[in-house]
Design an enzyme around this catalytic site. Sequence first.
Site, mmCIF file in Angstrom:
data_model
loop_
_atom_site.group_PDB
_atom_site.id
_atom_site.type_symbol
_atom_site.label_atom_id
_atom_site.label_comp_id
_atom_site.label_asym_id
_atom_site.label_seq_id
_atom_site.Cartn_x
_atom_site.Cartn_y
_atom_site.Cartn_z
ATOM 1 N N GLY A 53 0.825 -1.211 0.000
ATOM 2 C CA GLY A 53 0.000 0.000 0.000
ATOM 3 C C GLY A 53 0.859 1.262 0.000
ATOM 4 O O GLY A 53 2.096 1.189 -0.107
ATOM 5 N N PHE A 54 0.196 2.386 0.145
ATOM 6 C CA PHE A 54 0.893 3.684 0.138
ATOM 7 C C PHE A 54 1.925 3.754 1.277
ATOM 8 O O PHE A 54 3.140 3.798 1.033
ATOM 9 C CB PHE A 54 -0.168 4.791 0.251
ATOM 10 N N ASN A 69 -2.854 -8.498 0.190
ATOM 11 C CA ASN A 69 -3.767 -9.171 -0.745
ATOM 12 C C ASN A 69 -4.108 -8.271 -1.936
ATOM 13 O O ASN A 69 -4.965 -8.617 -2.743
ATOM 14 C CB ASN A 69 -5.059 -9.609 -0.035
ATOM 15 N N SER A 105 -5.219 -2.473 5.999
ATOM 16 C CA SER A 105 -6.614 -2.053 6.216
ATOM 17 C C SER A 105 -7.005 -1.112 5.084
ATOM 18 O O SER A 105 -6.187 -0.278 4.682
ATOM 19 C CB SER A 105 -6.764 -1.287 7.538
ATOM 20 N N GLY A 159 -1.452 -12.851 16.977
ATOM 21 C CA GLY A 159 -1.118 -14.244 17.289
ATOM 22 C C GLY A 159 0.268 -14.595 16.740
ATOM 23 O O GLY A 159 1.071 -15.268 17.402
ATOM 24 N N LYS A 210 2.881 -13.061 18.886
ATOM 25 C CA LYS A 210 3.060 -13.841 20.114
ATOM 26 C C LYS A 210 3.953 -15.055 19.828
ATOM 27 O O LYS A 210 4.913 -15.324 20.554
ATOM 28 C CB LYS A 210 1.690 -14.290 20.637
ATOM 29 N N TYR A 269 -14.807 1.872 9.811
ATOM 30 C CA TYR A 269 -13.359 2.108 9.891
ATOM 31 C C TYR A 269 -12.966 2.530 11.309
ATOM 32 O O TYR A 269 -12.060 1.947 11.913
ATOM 33 C CB TYR A 269 -12.976 3.190 8.877
HETATM 34 P P1 NAD Z 1 -3.486 1.677 1.488
HETATM 35 O O1 NAD Z 1 -4.869 1.319 1.101
HETATM 36 O O2 NAD Z 1 -2.582 2.270 0.454
HETATM 37 O O3 NAD Z 1 -2.741 0.413 2.109
HETATM 38 C C1 NAD Z 1 -3.399 -0.621 2.807
HETATM 39 C C2 NAD Z 1 -2.851 -1.944 2.311
HETATM 40 O O4 NAD Z 1 -3.474 -3.026 3.033
HETATM 41 C C3 NAD Z 1 -3.132 -2.195 0.834
HETATM 42 O O5 NAD Z 1 -1.939 -2.559 0.160
HETATM 43 C C4 NAD Z 1 -4.140 -3.336 0.831
HETATM 44 O O6 NAD Z 1 -4.094 -4.131 -0.329
HETATM 45 C C5 NAD Z 1 -3.752 -4.065 2.106
HETATM 46 N N1 NAD Z 1 -4.813 -4.909 2.643
HETATM 47 C C6 NAD Z 1 -6.121 -4.572 2.871
HETATM 48 N N2 NAD Z 1 -6.796 -5.634 3.344
HETATM 49 C C7 NAD Z 1 -5.906 -6.656 3.429
HETATM 50 C C8 NAD Z 1 -6.008 -8.016 3.844
HETATM 51 N N3 NAD Z 1 -7.166 -8.530 4.253
HETATM 52 N N4 NAD Z 1 -4.900 -8.805 3.786
HETATM 53 C C9 NAD Z 1 -3.717 -8.299 3.356
HETATM 54 N N5 NAD Z 1 -3.560 -7.015 2.959
HETATM 55 C C10 NAD Z 1 -4.652 -6.204 2.997
HETATM 56 O O7 NAD Z 1 -3.607 2.653 2.741
HETATM 57 P P2 NAD Z 1 -2.492 3.502 3.509
HETATM 58 O O8 NAD Z 1 -2.833 4.922 3.385
HETATM 59 O O9 NAD Z 1 -1.124 3.049 3.119
HETATM 60 O O10 NAD Z 1 -2.771 3.063 5.020
HETATM 61 C C11 NAD Z 1 -1.970 2.092 5.686
HETATM 62 C C12 NAD Z 1 -2.412 1.986 7.140
HETATM 63 O O11 NAD Z 1 -2.243 3.241 7.803
HETATM 64 C C13 NAD Z 1 -3.890 1.612 7.301
HETATM 65 O O12 NAD Z 1 -4.028 0.717 8.385
HETATM 66 C C14 NAD Z 1 -4.563 2.937 7.627
HETATM 67 O O13 NAD Z 1 -5.709 2.752 8.417
HETATM 68 C C15 NAD Z 1 -3.441 3.663 8.387
HETATM 69 N N6 NAD Z 1 -3.609 5.136 8.285
HETATM 70 C C16 NAD Z 1 -3.268 5.787 7.137
HETATM 71 C C17 NAD Z 1 -3.431 7.167 7.075
HETATM 72 C C18 NAD Z 1 -3.028 7.969 5.857
HETATM 73 O O14 NAD Z 1 -3.156 9.210 5.870
HETATM 74 N N7 NAD Z 1 -2.532 7.373 4.799
HETATM 75 C C19 NAD Z 1 -3.965 7.875 8.173
HETATM 76 C C20 NAD Z 1 -4.320 7.151 9.296
HETATM 77 C C21 NAD Z 1 -4.122 5.779 9.353
#
Ligand code: NAD
Length: 315
Positions: A11-12, A33, A75, A102, A105, A145
């Site tokens: 992800g990002f 995924n 997520s 898990g 752990k 969320y």
């Molecule tokens: P994103 O959507 O780019 O990255 C999330 C990654 O999780 C994706 O690559 C996605 O394919 C993967 N994913 C989702 N469900 C999955 C699963 N069941 N199994 C395996 N992989 C799975 O989002 P992001 O901006 O990179 O956010 C990353 C984390 O940081 C997240 O948990 C988000 O809640 C948290 N977050 C981000 C921000 C932000 O500003 N970018 C702010 C607050 C919190």
Amino acid sequence: MPTSLVTGGAGFLGSHLCDYLLARDHRVICVDNLETGSLRNIAHIRTANFEFRMLDITSHYEVAEPVDLIFHMASPASPIDYARLPLHTLKVGAYGTHNTLGLAKAKRARFLLASTSEVYGDPLVHPQPETYWGNVNPIGPRGVYDEAKRYAEALAMAYLRQQGVDTCIARIFNTFGPRLRANDGRAIPAFLGQALTDRPLTVFGDGSQTRSFCYVDDLIRGLVALAESEVHEPVNIGNPNEMSLLEMAELVVELTDSRSEIVFEALPVDDPQVRQPDISRAKDLLGWEPEIDVREGLRRTIAEYTERLGGPVIP
Ligand code: NAD
């Protein structure tokens, strides 16, 4: 050489985290995924210390080798994604976090939860310190969320207190930078896509609602500082430099040299009015604070955006 496992590593934020850990000589196992991530985000990584595993963490999963650090980033994260995937978002927060805790752990690994400023909901306290319990609407469209993340935090604390897992919680505030998807619905990529094609920038409400935008490199440095500390309580990681969404739209127009005008649309349900981290805890406990101001961060993001999307941007 320490081994780090990054869920959501394609992800990002996850992909920037993988880059940073590899540069610090970690072995990195990236689990994803590809639901909202992309192999494009990690295609540039060419080292034997990196491995991608296509896994859905909502099902039980195992990793054979020893692991020292687990960064639980997976997520859906943007309002468009969790509106499209409400049940998946809840499952990732619940089953995905259970499964990954898990694993922590079993491996005796340090575990970092990527939580969010959304746990504060539409805050009645400003700026938001970690001691604030929040003002979340559990049944609104954003509830899937916000509550998934609140549940994941409760889970991390239960594994710490009852199971002896070495956990920590990062409450991440709005972050931007290269690799944000053009169509992910968050303000900065939407504004950039519109400004770079001279189309109107759509600001929700009157644009007076505030956000505090952190550049991705600062955020990743903060996450790793927290993971390498002995802190267990939640820590806000974000940039306290607060601005209104209208100011951000105007800045994007200026920095992209765009001819776009700004138009206003209806405010989404439960859109928080203010958002600003109190980062005293991060400063005191981690010695961390952001270093890259929003203009510089935007310049770098615009440069990458223009290069990646080469020509007209269709958000
Ligand atoms: P994103 O959507 O780019 O990255 C999330 C990654 O999780 C994706 O690559 C996605 O394919 C993967 N994913 C989702 N469900 C999955 C699963 N069941 N199994 C395996 N992989 C799975 O989002 P992001 O901006 O990179 O956010 C990353 C984390 O940081 C997240 O948990 C988000 O809640 C948290 N977050 C981000 C921000 C932000 O500003 N970018 C702010 C607050 C919190």
